[in-house]
Design a protein around this motif. Structure first.
Motif, PDB file in Angstrom:
ATOM      1  N   VAL A  88       0.879  -1.168   0.000  1.00  0.00           N
ATOM      2  CA  VAL A  88       0.000   0.000   0.000  1.00  0.00           C
ATOM      3  C   VAL A  88       0.916   1.217   0.000  1.00  0.00           C
ATOM      4  O   VAL A  88       1.581   1.505   0.997  1.00  0.00           O
ATOM      5  CB  VAL A  88      -0.933   0.020   1.237  1.00  0.00           C
ATOM      6  CG1 VAL A  88      -1.806   1.265   1.220  1.00  0.00           C
ATOM      7  CG2 VAL A  88      -1.776  -1.244   1.290  1.00  0.00           C
ATOM      8  N   ASP A  89       0.956   1.914  -1.126  1.00  0.00           N
ATOM      9  CA  ASP A  89       1.915   3.004  -1.329  1.00  0.00           C
ATOM     10  C   ASP A  89       1.159   4.233  -1.822  1.00  0.00           C
ATOM     11  O   ASP A  89       1.046   4.479  -3.017  1.00  0.00           O
ATOM     12  CB  ASP A  89       2.983   2.564  -2.338  1.00  0.00           C
ATOM     13  CG  ASP A  89       4.004   3.642  -2.626  1.00  0.00           C
ATOM     14  OD1 ASP A  89       4.146   4.556  -1.795  1.00  0.00           O
ATOM     15  OD2 ASP A  89       4.675   3.562  -3.680  1.00  0.00           O
ATOM     16  N   CYS A  90       0.636   5.002  -0.880  1.00  0.00           N
ATOM     17  CA  CYS A  90      -0.216   6.142  -1.217  1.00  0.00           C
ATOM     18  C   CYS A  90       0.576   7.400  -1.549  1.00  0.00           C
ATOM     19  O   CYS A  90      -0.002   8.368  -2.067  1.00  0.00           O
ATOM     20  CB  CYS A  90      -1.154   6.455  -0.049  1.00  0.00           C
ATOM     21  SG  CYS A  90      -2.114   5.049   0.542  1.00  0.00           S
ATOM     22  N   PHE A  91       1.874   7.420  -1.257  1.00  0.00           N
ATOM     23  CA  PHE A  91       2.646   8.660  -1.397  1.00  0.00           C
ATOM     24  C   PHE A  91       3.904   8.477  -2.253  1.00  0.00           C
ATOM     25  O   PHE A  91       4.880   9.222  -2.119  1.00  0.00           O
ATOM     26  CB  PHE A  91       3.017   9.198  -0.012  1.00  0.00           C
ATOM     27  CG  PHE A  91       1.821   9.428   0.867  1.00  0.00           C
ATOM     28  CD1 PHE A  91       1.022  10.539   0.693  1.00  0.00           C
ATOM     29  CD2 PHE A  91       1.457   8.489   1.831  1.00  0.00           C
ATOM     30  CE1 PHE A  91      -0.098  10.744   1.484  1.00  0.00           C
ATOM     31  CE2 PHE A  91       0.348   8.681   2.629  1.00  0.00           C
ATOM     32  CZ  PHE A  91      -0.447   9.808   2.454  1.00  0.00           C
ATOM     33  N   ASP A  92       3.867   7.463  -3.128  1.00  0.00           N
ATOM     34  CA  ASP A  92       4.967   7.200  -4.075  1.00  0.00           C
ATOM     35  C   ASP A  92       6.293   6.920  -3.365  1.00  0.00           C
ATOM     36  O   ASP A  92       7.368   7.276  -3.840  1.00  0.00           O
ATOM     37  CB  ASP A  92       5.142   8.370  -5.053  1.00  0.00           C
ATOM     38  CG  ASP A  92       3.936   8.546  -5.958  1.00  0.00           C
ATOM     39  OD1 ASP A  92       3.322   7.524  -6.323  1.00  0.00           O
ATOM     40  OD2 ASP A  92       3.598   9.697  -6.281  1.00  0.00           O
ATOM     41  N   GLY A  93       6.192   6.241  -2.232  1.00  0.00           N
ATOM     42  CA  GLY A  93       7.409   5.895  -1.500  1.00  0.00           C
ATOM     43  C   GLY A  93       8.294   4.920  -2.244  1.00  0.00           C
ATOM     44  O   GLY A  93       9.523   5.019  -2.178  1.00  0.00           O
ATOM     45  N   VAL A  94       7.684   3.983  -2.968  1.00  0.00           N
ATOM     46  CA  VAL A  94       8.479   3.001  -3.721  1.00  0.00           C
ATOM     47  C   VAL A  94       9.317   3.710  -4.778  1.00  0.00           C
ATOM     48  O   VAL A  94      10.507   3.425  -4.955  1.00  0.00           O
ATOM     49  CB  VAL A  94       7.571   1.934  -4.348  1.00  0.00           C
ATOM     50  CG1 VAL A  94       8.387   1.018  -5.257  1.00  0.00           C
ATOM     51  CG2 VAL A  94       6.867   1.115  -3.279  1.00  0.00           C
ATOM     52  N   ALA A  95       8.694   4.661  -5.475  1.00  0.00           N
ATOM     53  CA  ALA A  95       9.427   5.416  -6.504  1.00  0.00           C
ATOM     54  C   ALA A  95      10.565   6.215  -5.870  1.00  0.00           C
ATOM     55  O   ALA A  95      11.673   6.286  -6.421  1.00  0.00           O
ATOM     56  CB  ALA A  95       8.478   6.350  -7.254  1.00  0.00           C
ATOM     57  N   ASP A  96      10.310   6.798  -4.693  1.00  0.00           N
ATOM     58  CA  ASP A  96      11.361   7.572  -4.029  1.00  0.00           C
ATOM     59  C   ASP A  96      12.509   6.677  -3.578  1.00  0.00           C
ATOM     60  O   ASP A  96      13.679   7.077  -3.635  1.00  0.00           O
ATOM     61  CB  ASP A  96      10.781   8.344  -2.839  1.00  0.00           C
ATOM     62  CG  ASP A  96       9.999   9.581  -3.275  1.00  0.00           C
ATOM     63  OD1 ASP A  96      10.207  10.041  -4.418  1.00  0.00           O
ATOM     64  OD2 ASP A  96       9.179  10.072  -2.486  1.00  0.00           O
ATOM     65  N   ILE A  97      12.186   5.462  -3.136  1.00  0.00           N
ATOM     66  CA  ILE A  97      13.246   4.510  -2.781  1.00  0.00           C
ATOM     67  C   ILE A  97      14.065   4.176  -4.022  1.00  0.00           C
ATOM     68  O   ILE A  97      15.310   4.169  -3.987  1.00  0.00           O
ATOM     69  CB  ILE A  97      12.654   3.238  -2.151  1.00  0.00           C
ATOM     70  CG1 ILE A  97      12.113   3.555  -0.749  1.00  0.00           C
ATOM     71  CG2 ILE A  97      13.704   2.135  -2.070  1.00  0.00           C
ATOM     72  CD1 ILE A  97      11.344   2.411  -0.114  1.00  0.00           C
ATOM     73  N   ASN A  98      13.390   3.899  -5.112  1.00  0.00           N
ATOM     74  CA  ASN A  98      14.096   3.565  -6.355  1.00  0.00           C
ATOM     75  C   ASN A  98      14.961   4.723  -6.841  1.00  0.00           C
ATOM     76  O   ASN A  98      16.035   4.512  -7.426  1.00  0.00           O
ATOM     77  CB  ASN A  98      13.096   3.163  -7.443  1.00  0.00           C
ATOM     78  CG  ASN A  98      12.429   1.831  -7.139  1.00  0.00           C
ATOM     79  OD1 ASN A  98      12.979   0.998  -6.423  1.00  0.00           O
ATOM     80  ND2 ASN A  98      11.230   1.626  -7.677  1.00  0.00           N
ATOM     81  N   ASN A  99      14.484   5.956  -6.597  1.00  0.00           N
ATOM     82  CA  ASN A  99      15.231   7.148  -7.021  1.00  0.00           C
ATOM     83  C   ASN A  99      16.176   7.663  -5.935  1.00  0.00           C
ATOM     84  O   ASN A  99      16.805   8.709  -6.098  1.00  0.00           O
ATOM     85  CB  ASN A  99      14.262   8.264  -7.415  1.00  0.00           C
ATOM     86  CG  ASN A  99      13.485   7.926  -8.685  1.00  0.00           C
ATOM     87  OD1 ASN A  99      14.043   7.370  -9.627  1.00  0.00           O
ATOM     88  ND2 ASN A  99      12.205   8.249  -8.702  1.00  0.00           N
TER      89      ASN A  99
END
Length: 447
Positions: A130-141
């Protein structure tokens, strides 16, 4: 995400009783980065009393430590799992803790109160992430970004400022532009945070792989925590031995020192007194006489203020005080330091000097750096050889001296004298030779 079986069991029990439950926070972030999580925290729609009842009905030990904020701790197979009810936080009157909390039944609302997007991700096996704030993208970046308004987040809990710097240092992430600006804008809030909390974040920051970049970029933030650092920011070192101002030299030394808390603290503070000890000769060359002794006193006050342990304090202050002292390639000199400091702190002393020297102008300092590396090897060889350098290595002891007529402080003085003899000449370390020398010494003192 591969959850520990016990964490899965807890989530499953909550779900079987009609509630939603997820692993949240740092454990999810770590898993997404390919790092095995150390602790698993769980968030649930169940109220604290409901969580407690479910656990106790299934013979799971419950520790009630955080009920005010909705947390129940489950202990399974000697491992603690914090289970916290979904919540929104009220006002933060002390810039650290919410004055009140409101329980909610929605995971998104719970995630919205968290500090950074990378820590605002939830997971369970049924729903996935459950990623409502684009945390996965920020981790990747590799980005540290506040959830929502960064000013609001830092005003709620000012320790998040230090956490942002710590994460940037340890994870090697950049702090997103607006979040970075908010770090600077709100830095003075750190003055209201408990010293123990500041220290816990600072020491992790200092031990991070990316500490050099963070310490240089956010030095003004660190100056709120340790204002004694500020004069080092503009203190030049006009000497052939140096390339950098004092603060830049300090930071570069920290980055190449061993990752022990007390060593990195010692290196971070080792030249803190240089600005007030600085003199310039008629040729325009800068000198910093007495900066070790003065720096040890300043560092003592700083570390006491940060409430470090006595062990860390004593080791760090010792290293700061002696960091410009000389250790040579002579075995007798190395043994002298081993007697004074013990084995571990002698290596720490050498390692600090190596880190310090690496941040000098190596066109002139490389020879000394090479010698220090050689001294480190020699020290290890001396220890491995079993050559005597301590009083306990002597072939005689205090009882032997007492039998010869030595009394009181004479015993310790003679043992110290004998150990200096044998450390330079191991062949003298026999009972017969040492007793003979002791007899000569006591005869000379009584004549």
């Amino acid at each position: 995400m591969i959850l520990p079986n016990d964490a899965k069991k807890l989530i499953s029990l909550l779900e079987q009783n009609g509630h939603s439950a997820y692993a949240v926070g740092g454990c999810v972030r770590d898993a997404l980065m390919g790092v095995e999580p150390k602790d698993v925290d769980i968030a649930t729609s169940a109220l604290p009393n409901q969580t407690q009842r479910i656990l106790e009905d299934n013979n799971i030990r419950v520790v009630l430590t955080g009920l005010k904020h909705g947390t129940v701790t489950a202990v399974v197979n000697h491992t603690a799992y914090e289970i916290t009810t979904f919540r929104n936080d009220g006002e933060y009157g002390d810039n650290r803790h919410p004055d009140s909390v409101v329980f909610v039944d929605n995971i998104k609302d719970d995630l919205s109160r968290r500090d950074f997007t990378m820590n605002a991700i939830a997971y369970n096996d049924n729903t996935g992430y459950v990623d409502c704030f684009d945390g996965v993208a920020d981790i990747n970046n590799k980005l540290i970004r506040s959830v929502g308004n960064p000013d609001k987040r830092f005003n709620e809990d000012a320790l998040r400022i230090m956490r942002a710097l710590r994460f940037a240092s340890v994870l090697g992430f950049d702090i997103e532009e607006k979040t970075s600006q908010a770090v600077f804008d709100n830095k003075e809030l750190l003055s209201s945070i408990a010293a123990e909390r500041i220290y816990a974040e600072l020491v992790k920051l200092l031990c991070g792989d990316n500490c050099e970049e963070v310490l240089l970029k956010y030095k003004e933030v660190l100056a709120v925590v340790i204002p004694e650092l500020k004069p080092t920011f503009t203190c030049t070192q006009n000497s052939k031995w140096h390339l950098y101002d004092v603060y830049t030299h300090i930071v570069k030394s920290v980055a190449v020192s061993p990752k022990k808390d007390y060593i990195r603290l010692a290196v971070f503070l080792h030249d803190i007194a240089k600005p007030q000890c600085k003199t310039t000769d008629e040729k325009g060359v800068d000198h910093f006489k007495t900066h070790c002794e003065v720096g040890a006193k300043i560092a003592f006050d700083i570390l006491k203020r940060l409430k470090v342990s006595n062990e860390v304090l004593n080791k760090a202050i010792t290293l700061i005080r002696i960091h410009d002292d000389h250790i040579t390639t002579k075995p007798s000199n190395i043994k002298k330091w081993l007697r004074l400091l013990g084995e571990e702190l002698t290596f720490d002393f050498i390692d600090l000097k190596i880190a310090d020297m690496k941040s000098h102008n190596l066109f002139f300092a490389q020879t000394e750096l090479d010698e220090l590396e050689y001294i480190r090897t020699l020290t290890a060889e001396i220890i491995a050889s079993g050559e005597p350098y301590r009083i306990s290595d002597l072939a005689i002891n205090g009882n032997d001296l007492t039998a010869l007529g030595y009394k009181g402080h004479q015993i310790a003085d003679e043992l110290n004298s004998l150990v200096k003899i044998v450390s330079g000449n191991p062949a003298c370390n026999t009972k017969e030779k040492l007793l003979h020398q002791a007899q000569i010494d006591i005869k000379n003192t009584t004549e």
